[in-house]
Every structure is written in structure tokens, then in C-alpha cells.
Write a protein that holds these residues in place. Sequence first.
Motif, PDB file in Angstrom:
ATOM      1  N   CYS A 132      34.471  67.029 -63.967  1.00  0.00           N
ATOM      2  CA  CYS A 132      34.981  65.731 -63.516  1.00  0.00           C
ATOM      3  C   CYS A 132      36.399  65.499 -64.015  1.00  0.00           C
ATOM      4  O   CYS A 132      37.271  65.015 -63.273  1.00  0.00           O
ATOM      5  CB  CYS A 132      34.075  64.618 -64.014  1.00  0.00           C
ATOM      6  SG  CYS A 132      32.334  64.777 -63.552  1.00  0.00           S
ATOM      7  N   VAL A 161      33.882  69.111 -56.840  1.00  0.00           N
ATOM      8  CA  VAL A 161      33.135  67.912 -56.448  1.00  0.00           C
ATOM      9  C   VAL A 161      31.806  68.295 -55.788  1.00  0.00           C
ATOM     10  O   VAL A 161      30.846  67.524 -55.842  1.00  0.00           O
ATOM     11  CB  VAL A 161      33.959  66.983 -55.530  1.00  0.00           C
ATOM     12  CG1 VAL A 161      35.124  66.384 -56.300  1.00  0.00           C
ATOM     13  CG2 VAL A 161      34.444  67.693 -54.283  1.00  0.00           C
ATOM     14  N   MET A 202      29.587  68.526 -58.669  1.00  0.00           N
ATOM     15  CA  MET A 202      29.220  67.177 -59.105  1.00  0.00           C
ATOM     16  C   MET A 202      28.073  66.623 -58.268  1.00  0.00           C
ATOM     17  O   MET A 202      27.122  66.028 -58.794  1.00  0.00           O
ATOM     18  CB  MET A 202      30.428  66.250 -59.030  1.00  0.00           C
ATOM     19  CG  MET A 202      31.513  66.545 -60.048  1.00  0.00           C
ATOM     20  SD  MET A 202      33.082  65.687 -59.696  1.00  0.00           S
ATOM     21  CE  MET A 202      32.544  63.970 -59.690  1.00  0.00           C
ATOM     22  N   LYS A 203      28.144  66.852 -56.968  1.00  0.00           N
ATOM     23  CA  LYS A 203      27.146  66.282 -56.060  1.00  0.00           C
ATOM     24  C   LYS A 203      25.851  67.081 -56.038  1.00  0.00           C
ATOM     25  O   LYS A 203      24.748  66.513 -56.049  1.00  0.00           O
ATOM     26  CB  LYS A 203      27.733  66.206 -54.654  1.00  0.00           C
ATOM     27  CG  LYS A 203      26.838  65.512 -53.640  1.00  0.00           C
ATOM     28  CD  LYS A 203      27.526  65.392 -52.293  1.00  0.00           C
ATOM     29  CE  LYS A 203      26.634  64.686 -51.277  1.00  0.00           C
ATOM     30  NZ  LYS A 203      27.302  64.562 -49.944  1.00  0.00           N
ATOM     31  N   GLN A 258      30.188  59.332 -66.519  1.00  0.00           N
ATOM     32  CA  GLN A 258      30.142  58.626 -65.232  1.00  0.00           C
ATOM     33  C   GLN A 258      31.512  58.030 -64.920  1.00  0.00           C
ATOM     34  O   GLN A 258      31.933  57.975 -63.759  1.00  0.00           O
ATOM     35  CB  GLN A 258      29.077  57.528 -65.253  1.00  0.00           C
ATOM     36  CG  GLN A 258      27.733  57.937 -65.857  1.00  0.00           C
ATOM     37  CD  GLN A 258      27.245  59.316 -65.421  1.00  0.00           C
ATOM     38  OE1 GLN A 258      27.289  59.689 -64.243  1.00  0.00           O
ATOM     39  NE2 GLN A 258      26.778  60.103 -66.398  1.00  0.00           N
ATOM     40  N   TRP A 293      36.189  61.045 -58.158  1.00  0.00           N
ATOM     41  CA  TRP A 293      36.002  60.679 -56.747  1.00  0.00           C
ATOM     42  C   TRP A 293      37.188  59.869 -56.232  1.00  0.00           C
ATOM     43  O   TRP A 293      37.650  60.069 -55.096  1.00  0.00           O
ATOM     44  CB  TRP A 293      34.707  59.885 -56.576  1.00  0.00           C
ATOM     45  CG  TRP A 293      33.449  60.674 -56.788  1.00  0.00           C
ATOM     46  CD1 TRP A 293      32.505  60.470 -57.747  1.00  0.00           C
ATOM     47  CD2 TRP A 293      32.981  61.793 -56.020  1.00  0.00           C
ATOM     48  NE1 TRP A 293      31.492  61.394 -57.636  1.00  0.00           N
ATOM     49  CE2 TRP A 293      31.764  62.213 -56.569  1.00  0.00           C
ATOM     50  CE3 TRP A 293      33.493  62.489 -54.921  1.00  0.00           C
ATOM     51  CZ2 TRP A 293      31.031  63.290 -56.084  1.00  0.00           C
ATOM     52  CZ3 TRP A 293      32.769  63.559 -54.419  1.00  0.00           C
ATOM     53  CH2 TRP A 293      31.562  63.946 -54.989  1.00  0.00           C
ATOM     54  N   ASP A 345      24.392  66.224 -60.531  1.00  0.00           N
ATOM     55  CA  ASP A 345      23.429  65.129 -60.355  1.00  0.00           C
ATOM     56  C   ASP A 345      22.024  65.697 -60.518  1.00  0.00           C
ATOM     57  O   ASP A 345      21.267  65.850 -59.561  1.00  0.00           O
ATOM     58  CB  ASP A 345      23.617  64.503 -58.980  1.00  0.00           C
ATOM     59  CG  ASP A 345      22.714  63.300 -58.749  1.00  0.00           C
ATOM     60  OD1 ASP A 345      22.004  62.904 -59.682  1.00  0.00           O
ATOM     61  OD2 ASP A 345      22.720  62.767 -57.620  1.00  0.00           O
ATOM     62  N   ILE A 373      25.862  61.918 -63.169  1.00  0.00           N
ATOM     63  CA  ILE A 373      26.045  63.268 -63.697  1.00  0.00           C
ATOM     64  C   ILE A 373      25.274  63.388 -65.011  1.00  0.00           C
ATOM     65  O   ILE A 373      25.448  62.578 -65.927  1.00  0.00           O
ATOM     66  CB  ILE A 373      27.537  63.568 -63.955  1.00  0.00           C
ATOM     67  CG1 ILE A 373      28.360  63.340 -62.694  1.00  0.00           C
ATOM     68  CG2 ILE A 373      27.707  64.986 -64.488  1.00  0.00           C
ATOM     69  CD1 ILE A 373      28.071  64.291 -61.572  1.00  0.00           C
ATOM     70  N   ALA A 407      33.528  60.817 -63.634  1.00  0.00           N
ATOM     71  CA  ALA A 407      33.132  61.108 -62.258  1.00  0.00           C
ATOM     72  C   ALA A 407      33.741  60.093 -61.301  1.00  0.00           C
ATOM     73  O   ALA A 407      34.226  60.446 -60.208  1.00  0.00           O
ATOM     74  CB  ALA A 407      31.608  61.118 -62.146  1.00  0.00           C
ATOM     75  N   ASP A 442      31.273  67.217 -68.799  1.00  0.00           N
ATOM     76  CA  ASP A 442      32.366  66.350 -68.371  1.00  0.00           C
ATOM     77  C   ASP A 442      33.593  67.085 -67.845  1.00  0.00           C
ATOM     78  O   ASP A 442      34.442  66.498 -67.181  1.00  0.00           O
ATOM     79  CB  ASP A 442      32.794  65.449 -69.531  1.00  0.00           C
ATOM     80  CG  ASP A 442      33.026  66.216 -70.824  1.00  0.00           C
ATOM     81  OD1 ASP A 442      32.895  67.454 -70.822  1.00  0.00           O
ATOM     82  OD2 ASP A 442      33.326  65.565 -71.850  1.00  0.00           O
TER      83      ASP A 442
END
Length: 715
Positions: A368, A398, A401-402, A453, A460, A406, A413, A456, A365
Motif C-alpha cells: 500500500c 492494487v 490489495m484486492k 487501512q 486507492w 483482503d 487489508i 490502503a 503495509d
Amino acid sequence: MDDAYSVQTTAADAGEADGLERLMALKDGDTFLVADGWGDMKGGADGLFIHDTRVLSRLVLTVGQARPSRLSSGVSQDNVYFTCHSTNRPLPPMGGRSAPAGVLHIERRRFVRDRRMFERVRMANHGVEDVLLPLAIDFAADFADIFQVRGTRREQRGTLAAPAHDGRRVTFAYDGLDEVRRTSCLAFSEPPARLSGSRAEFMFSLPKGKRCDLYVECGSELCDQPDEARFRLNAVAARLAMRTRRRRGASLRGPRSPRFNDWLDQSRADVALLTTDLPTGPYPYAGVPWFSTPFGRDGIITAWQMLWLDPSLAKGVLTYLAMRQATEFSAFQDSAPGKIMHETRGGEMSALGEVPFGLYYGGVDTTCLFVALAGAYARRTGDFDLIRTLWPNLIAAVSWMKDHGDVNGDGLIGYQRGAETGLSNQGWKDSEDSIFHTDGRFPKGPIALLEVQGYAYAAWRAMADLAATLGDERQAEWAGQAERVRALVEDRFWMEDEGFYAIALDGDGAQCRSIGSNAGHLLFTGLPSAERAKRVTKRLLGAEFRSGWGVRTLATGQARFNPMSYHNGSVWPHDTAMAAAGMARYGERRAVALLLGEIYAAAAHFHLRLPELFCGFERNTGEPPIAYPVACLPQAWAAGSVFLMLQSALGIGIDAIAGTVEIDDPVLPAGIDRLNITNLQVGDGRVDLAFQQMGNHTVVIPLRRDGPVSVRTVR
């Protein structure tokens, strides 16, 4: 926090609740000291630690071959001094009559500064005759790594040298397996009558009505001779440094009743105690004794709790974490490019790789949260110079994260530890039994946690907002990604039959349908729809979650529920505060005031210092909350909880870019009829605010306004 390295202590090392002796802590920078109520260290969960190494493991004072009878002891409210007042037991005959019990006052006063312990032992004779006072101090230095002290076994250690001593000093040395020599030195202001490598014996002649002082110092470097001047000079410097940290940002004062103000003062002092001024700025270390080091998640959440009052913490945390952002893959460190660290350590075991926490990234976490905090900081301060400096780090975060967070390729995530030495669960509930199915089975990985989530989604959204200001053309892309995460969570985690969100999805995408407080963190991010937020709030405020002292981490009746567990039914103040702040986002201010009152009641039973957690037993009239035996005390995000809850109850939103303070339907907790906020900085302006209970409503009155600040109320 680290389930693979659990604390091994006896019940006597724990809290004072139920008659047990509680340990007391002092800290300065990367040095901290833990001792019992007499000021003694006995080589258990206590000692003097510097950079995760125990440089003094034993320091026990006796008077006439017996431990003094303690009168009182404690740490000053500003967390600078520990003081123990005691008196003598009957002294053995010394060439005449024995001194009776209770005629000598022995005061031990101690503080930590600049990698060193300073102590004064003051002895006063209140008897009617002169006294010969035999005093002894037993000592040792084992140079144990913090993880050894916590219970991790080592097959091999380095070489502990025999202590060397001269007339007033004893020096200790240890040659580690990492080829680093670690040393410490214990020194006395008076020459002992006898001095060995483990014991100093003194004989003081104390006339009636007189007193004398013994000064003691211990640090990692060779000690100068302790004396009154050195003690006073360093004591003043320690108190001034603490005062500076405590006075950062705006201040809060409650009603005339001193109890609530004392809680605010103690909480602010605890945050200040745990904050270390690093080259990158102030950073709140997680907690003493086990987590006195920078943690990513803890630092971010503590900084977020304090953001509205003191943005300097967020700036220091963001800057420090950006400098330690991962740039390569490592299964042992659980790292990947762009990931933000979970924890860093400085001891021998970390240096050797016996534990992975020298620089460890096993927190799913933290990355994020790092991005989300940057967005919150920008709104709070308008400091886009820092955001521009951090922009490459935010882009890398990020991207992680992507591309790497994922893990299942489903837009969520997830985590699965890279090596057996790492953490098996990598959210804030990181004990090994905290995530499970309704029948108690542990899920197969990779696991996607509910609250992550939400973080996240907030990240974003933050990137989209920052891009709008910076003119980055990816604004629409990031805003769209936030909405995709929202839709996925609402579709895959929501349990209509429960009116609640599943705690996680397992590696097959199946819901872990346990009912946990994680949903409160989802509310904090603003992801749920208003209708679902209302249903979640109602359940969090019900008897299965509310203990009367706050919100339990797990609802009663769930598999693995245990009010004495670390994460499966206990109460964590920061968890309650996050849930309360989430409820406030959806207009539930009175619920926040209610929970704030419960946490305040718990704090009153813990000497106004909230521990990391306590047991989740139901509150009974006339009975205190039950302590969790080895909780960190003090602990940063526990201390910061009151400030987040107050911001939420008062409905305060600050937008430095617009130069506004917005007050949305404020509510004061029961018994608190007014609250003043002074020196609240908003951009280039400052404002003082007074909240006052008027009948069934709370009103806000701007008392002073300097510069371009507007105050708006919303109903």
C-alpha cells in the motif's frame, strides 16, 4: 524489526547514556563497520561486514601490552571518518628507562570505501627522550552471518580455514554450507616484528619530537600494500562521494545559532550515509548495524520524509522495489503476486533458507505504501514517464490489495504469517507483543491493523489521481474503493467512548481496543473526519502519549505498557513525525512545532543523531532521555524525521504538475526565528524561500525564482 531474530548483546554494547560505551559506525554501499570508542572490534555486536557477513570480527590495538588511554573519539559530521585520540600508559622498560604515561599521542583515523576498511595509526612522541614503542594488533575473522551476530543459533556451519600469512598480510577464508568461499585480507604498511594468524607485533623507534604512521587495510579481496598514497587517494574519493550524496536536492539553514543547523546537517549526513547508490538509483538502507540493507517500508517512509527536498530517493526506492515485486506464492517468503518486498539479505543463512529474509515479503503495509508513494512522487515531480514505466507494477500492487491483502473478504487489508519462520506481526510495530487486546491477550488472526487501512486508502486515492492524468478508465472505480475503505475504518475501528481508533481488528472482527500511536499514521493519510481527527490529536498531545521527548508508541495505563519496550511505550522519532504530519493535515501546525521542539531537545542529548528509538519515560527537568540499549544508530527514518516535521510545520505543499509551492499557515518551532530553503526544484523551475518570525506570525519571502514556479500563501 524482525521479532524472531532479536539482538543479543550486552549492555556495554549499547549507548553511551548512563556511562556505557557506545558503538560507532561507518558505511559505504553494502559494507559497514562497527567499533567501540577506541576503534577496537572484539567479536560482540561489532566488526567489519560485507554483504551481511562479518569479514573481520576482531581488531584490538594495544601499546606496551595495555590499551591506550582514550582522550576523545567520534565520527566526523559528514560520517566519513572515525577518529580516536589517545595517549600511552607507562611503557615497559626497553633497554633503558620506561617512557612515562602521557608522552605519546596515538591517533587512529579510519574510513570505509569500496568494500574495504582503511586505517592510519599515527604515533607522535611529545616527550623529552627517544622512545621504543611496542605496538600490537590482535585480529580474527569469523565470517559470521549477520543473523548469527544478532543471536540466532546455527546447528551447523561451514569450514573456517586456518589463516595464512606472509610478511605483511594475513588472509582468511571460509567455505560456507552454501558452497560459497568467502575471504578477507588484512594488510599492514610496515612488516611486523612478529606475525601470526591472530596477532601482529611491531616495534617502532620514535625519536623525541617525531612521528610515524602505520597504515592498515582490510577487505574481502587480496590487499595491495597499504601506504600513505593509497590512504589519501581513497580518503578524498570517500569524502567527495559523501558530499555528492549530501548535496542532492534542496538545502535548509536555520538561524545563526549553530546548534539547530548542526542537527540539520547531521540528519542530512545520516540519510546520505545510509543511502546506497544501486543500479536502480539511490536507496536509503534502514539502519546500522542490524538493518544495513534495503527494507521496503523503511525505504518508502524515508523517501517520503525527504520527498519535498530530494525526490531522487523516492524514484530510486520505487524503481528498486518494482523490480523485486513478487510474482508467485510462497508461504516461506510470505509472498503473493503483486506484493512488494519487506526485506532482502545477502548472507549465507539467507541463501540456505535458514532464515526467510533473502527476499522476504512479510510486511502487510509495504505494498500500500509503495502505491501511495508513487502518487506522492507524481504530484511532487510531475514525472509521469516513471509512472508509466511503473504502471504495470502499480496495477499488480492494487490487485494484490484486492485479491490477496483482503484476507477476510471484508474490504480491509489483513495479515497472518505464512510460515512459523516469518514475522508474527507484520506492520511497522512488528515485535511479537505489539498487538493485543485491552486485557493483554494476543489476538487471533488474520489481523487488520488500523494504520494499514489508512495506507490502503491513500493508495486507492493515488491510483485514482494517477488514472485521471493517464486517462485510465478505472479512475472512478479506484476513487470509490478509497471511499469504501474510509467508511469501513470509520465504522469498525472508531471507539466513541474512547474518542479514538482501535489499534486493530482481530480475526473475528473484534476491536483490539488498545490505545496506540498507530492513529497518528491514520491522520497522516487524511482518512479521518475533521471532528474525529481533532479528538485523536487532542489525545495524542495529552500526557498519556507525550513523554516530553516525543509521542509514545502506546499510551500509559494500557496493558503491556512498558517505556523500555521496543514498541509498547517507547518513543520512535519517525512515529512522532508521522503523527505530527498527520496533525498538520488538519491544521494543527502549532502542535507540530511543539513536537518538533521536543524531538530537537532529544536529539541534543544524543549528539544530534536521533536513534531508531529511545525509552518513553517522562521528561524530567535537567535529565536526558533514556537510551534504548540496542537501537540502530544511525537509522534512516529517524534521521529523516526532522525534514518531514519541518515541512509539516511550515505548511509546504508542492505540486510540480501545476508548478506551485503552497504555503499554508507556517509556524516555526520555539527558538527558531528564521529558516531558509534554497534550490527547491519544482518541475522545470527552482525557488529559494525565507521563513521569518514576525511577532506572532511566520511569513515567507521568495528570495529567488527561476523558471515557471509560483508561490502561494494560504491562511
